[in-house]
Design an enzyme around this catalytic site. Structure first.
Site, PDB file in Angstrom:
ATOM      1  CE  LYS A 262      -4.032  -2.122   2.187  1.00 22.56           C
ATOM      2  NZ  LYS A 262      -5.097  -2.109   1.180  1.00 22.56           N
TER       3      LYS A 262
ATOM      4  CG  HIS B  64      -2.762  -7.492   6.499  1.00 19.52           C
ATOM      5  ND1 HIS B  64      -1.928  -8.026   5.545  1.00 19.52           N
ATOM      6  CD2 HIS B  64      -3.996  -7.964   6.210  1.00 19.52           C
ATOM      7  CE1 HIS B  64      -2.640  -8.784   4.718  1.00 19.52           C
ATOM      8  NE2 HIS B  64      -3.897  -8.777   5.100  1.00 19.52           N
TER       9      HIS B  64
HETATM   10  C1  BG6 Z   1      -7.060  -9.893   3.653  1.00 18.13           C
HETATM   11  C2  BG6 Z   1      -7.949 -10.593   4.642  1.00 18.13           C
HETATM   12  O1  BG6 Z   1      -5.725 -10.280   3.848  1.00 18.13           O
HETATM   13  O2  BG6 Z   1      -7.175  -8.490   3.824  1.00 18.13           O
HETATM   14  C3  BG6 Z   1      -9.393 -10.149   4.466  1.00 18.13           C
HETATM   15  O3  BG6 Z   1      -7.871 -11.996   4.461  1.00 18.13           O
HETATM   16  C4  BG6 Z   1      -9.491  -8.639   4.530  1.00 18.13           C
HETATM   17  O4  BG6 Z   1     -10.242 -10.741   5.441  1.00 18.13           O
HETATM   18  C5  BG6 Z   1      -8.478  -7.993   3.591  1.00 18.13           C
HETATM   19  O5  BG6 Z   1     -10.807  -8.270   4.168  1.00 18.13           O
HETATM   20  C6  BG6 Z   1      -8.451  -6.493   3.788  1.00 18.13           C
HETATM   21  O6  BG6 Z   1      -7.644  -5.919   2.815  1.00 18.13           O
HETATM   22  P1  BG6 Z   1      -7.853  -4.415   2.366  1.00 18.13           P
HETATM   23  O7  BG6 Z   1      -6.748  -4.149   1.405  1.00 18.13           O
HETATM   24  O8  BG6 Z   1      -9.221  -4.340   1.744  1.00 18.13           O
HETATM   25  O9  BG6 Z   1      -7.779  -3.584   3.607  1.00 18.13           O
END
Ligand code: BG6
Length: 515
Positions: free
Chosen positions: A198, A256
């Site tokens: 990101k 994350h």
């Molecule tokens: C993924 C998860 O890694 O990240 C999901 O498995 C989640 O559950 C997603 O919805 C969120 O990603 P972003 O980029 O939409 O914040």
């Protein structure tokens, strides 16, 4: 994340091509890169899956998805579409690799990709091991030599991108690392975490190390605590079966959010090379104080969405398809962590994530210590808000700094104001899809935005005591929260009376930390 060198020609083989990720993220991201002219000259995509949809069917599905997810235009699609191919086969079966390798060779010749191979595991995690073993047994990983009958291109590479979840716990992650290590060199393994791709997470590195004014304050002397939030409005989106086995702590925090925390807290790396950057991030995760079994209820909190809240008409978690009626899987998780090193001694890091929360947002809030003494009659130091640096990872990408100021007028009244930096407005840019960036990095051999095995295992080590405790005490401390809320009220208790979660709907009004 150093300046990108051109992506090498290669054949990209996506295992799990009929899945959601390929359709919603990977191919749209590649299409965007194609429109920008960033894909290498010799390039093709081969989608591999069991369903018999054929290349035409695959292209049709991908086209629909690109229309939905990108700024689509017919002309660039026309030149992109011929790069997409499909092969039906079960990659967990060794015998599937004969015909697959044949198709790969033909495509490599037709698209001039040479022997460079980028393979993407976008399949259910239990399939990683058989597929990787089959890749090895089929002789596809040759380390600099030819794997098909092309008679040119020496020094070719073969790389593997592995999607999360990377393991289900520390033991399975370590096992998977060993499995991958038997077929690929560590330099050829790209463990993807799309949050690292990101734009705003990368900007965090620039923000911290290209500006001299913040770094002197970035430590326990000036920072009171840090909050990292990843809130989602969606539920489990038809992924009940996967989510049941994962839960919020594994799905978002182990991967994350701990990664973001590592970028916030790391020491300045010597360079932006993968080795230096990843070393510093790993050191942060390794310095996190282990949560002992008897501390879990003070340092961790879990919740599940139930019922209807704020007019939201959505099924509760237990009514989602694929979810057990007596499920103990958390859809909300929050942790209080401490980093035992010189810089961060005594500074709590709070991380939280949840499904079906009030707004979709990912945000880092750095709360500085309050002013030690108030000069302003009638305004006590605790009534004045401490400075807060808020970094919006998504949406409304940007940074804002809160500070106290004088309200215009005859009286000396103090109130908070904000200085705002809006990423898109000031840099006149679009925020690109993280996957495009990461795919190009893998094609050009830049691992800096991918995790190494030690960093990944360190992240598992942090969450294991909590996962174990929750598993051994099913349901005992599961807090219900209504969809459309900010999660269980009980998660305020993590602050132990010193501070509150930032409420993105309104400014934090009650500040009780006394320095
Ligand atoms: C993924 C998860 O890694 O990240 C999901 O498995 C989640 O559950 C997603 O919805 C969120 O990603 P972003 O980029 O939409 O914040």
């Amino acid at each position: 994340m150093s300046t990108r060198t051109a992506a090498d020609s290669c054949l990209l083989v996506i295992f799990g091509a009929s899945g959601d990720l390929t359709q919603r993220k990977l191919v749209p991201a590649l299409y965007e890169q194609h429109r920008e002219g960033r894909l290498p000259k010799g390039f093709a995509v081969l989608g591999v899956s069991r369903s018999d949809i054929g290349t035409e069917g695959f292209r049709k599905k991908m086209r629909e998805s690109c229309i939905e997810h990108t700024a689509f235009d017919e002309a660039s699609w026309k030149s992109f579409e011929p790069l997409l191919h499909y092969h039906a086969g079960d990659a967990t079966k060794a015998e599937a690799f004969g015909p697959l390798k044949q198709t790969m060779c033909e495509l490599a010749a037709a698209h001039n990709t040479g022997d460079n191979l980028l393979m993407y595991l976008s399949v259910a995690p239990q399939l990683y091991e058989p597929i990787v073993n089959n890749i090895g047994a089929a002789g596809l990983v040759t380390e600099g030599q030819r794997w098909c009958s092309l008679d040119r291109h020496t020094g070719a590479w073969q790389r593997l991108i592995v999607e999360k979840p990377f393991g289900h716990d520390l033991a399975s992650a370590a096992h998977l690392n060993r499995v991958l290590g038997r077929v690929f060199e560590e330099e050829a393994i790209y463990r993807i975490d799309h949050y690292l791709g990101k734009e705003t997470v990368q900007n965090l590195v620039v923000f911290r190390f290209a500006n001299a004014i913040f770094e002197p304050l970035w430590n326990h002397q000036y920072v009171d605590h840090v909050q990292i939030t990843a809130a989602e409005t969606v539920g489990v989106e038809g992924r009940g079966a996967y989510y049941e086995d994962a839960g919020a702590l594994r799905d978002m925090i182990q991967s994350h959010l701990l990664q973001i925390m590592a970028v916030v807290a790391m020491e300045p790396p010597n360079t932006l090379n993968a080795e230096d950057l990843r070393d510093e991030q790993r050191k942060v995760l390794q310095a996190v104080r282990p949560i002992s079994a008897d501390q879990v209820s003070r340092a961790a909190l879990r919740g599940q969405y139930h019922g209807q809240g704020n007019g939201e008409r959505v099924p509760g978690y237990l009514d989602e398809p694929g979810v057990a009626k007596d499920s103990n899987t958390e859809t909300y998780a929050a942790l209080r962590l401490e980093i035992d090193n010189w810089r961060w001694h005594g500074v709590p890091f709070y991380v939280r994530t949840g499904k079906r929360l009030r707004r979709k947002l990912t945000q880092i809030c750095v709360y500085f210590k309050p002013a030690p003494h108030s000069l302003f009659r009638g305004t006590s130091p605790t009534a004045m808000k401490p400075n807060r640096l808020k970094i919006n990872v998504q949406p409304d990408e940007g940074i804002s700094l809160r500070f106290e100021g004088k309200v215009p007028g005859n009286d000396l009244k103090v109130r908070s104001g904000v200085m705002d930096f809006d990423y898109v407005q000031q840099f006149h840019g679009q925020i690109p899809e993280a996957y495009g960036h990461l795919l190009l990095d893998a094609m050009s051999g830049d691992q800096s935005l991918f995790k190494d095995r030690h960093e990944l295992e360190a992240a598992w080590r942090i969450v294991m005591p909590v996962l174990d405790h929750w598993k051994n005490h099913p349901g005992s401390d599961m807090h219900a929260y209504p969809p459309g809320s900010w999660g269980p009220n009980a998660s305020e208790t993590l602050f132990q009376g010193q501070g509150h979660w930032h409420n993105p709907e309104g400014e934090q009004t009650r500040w009780r930390r006394d320095g």
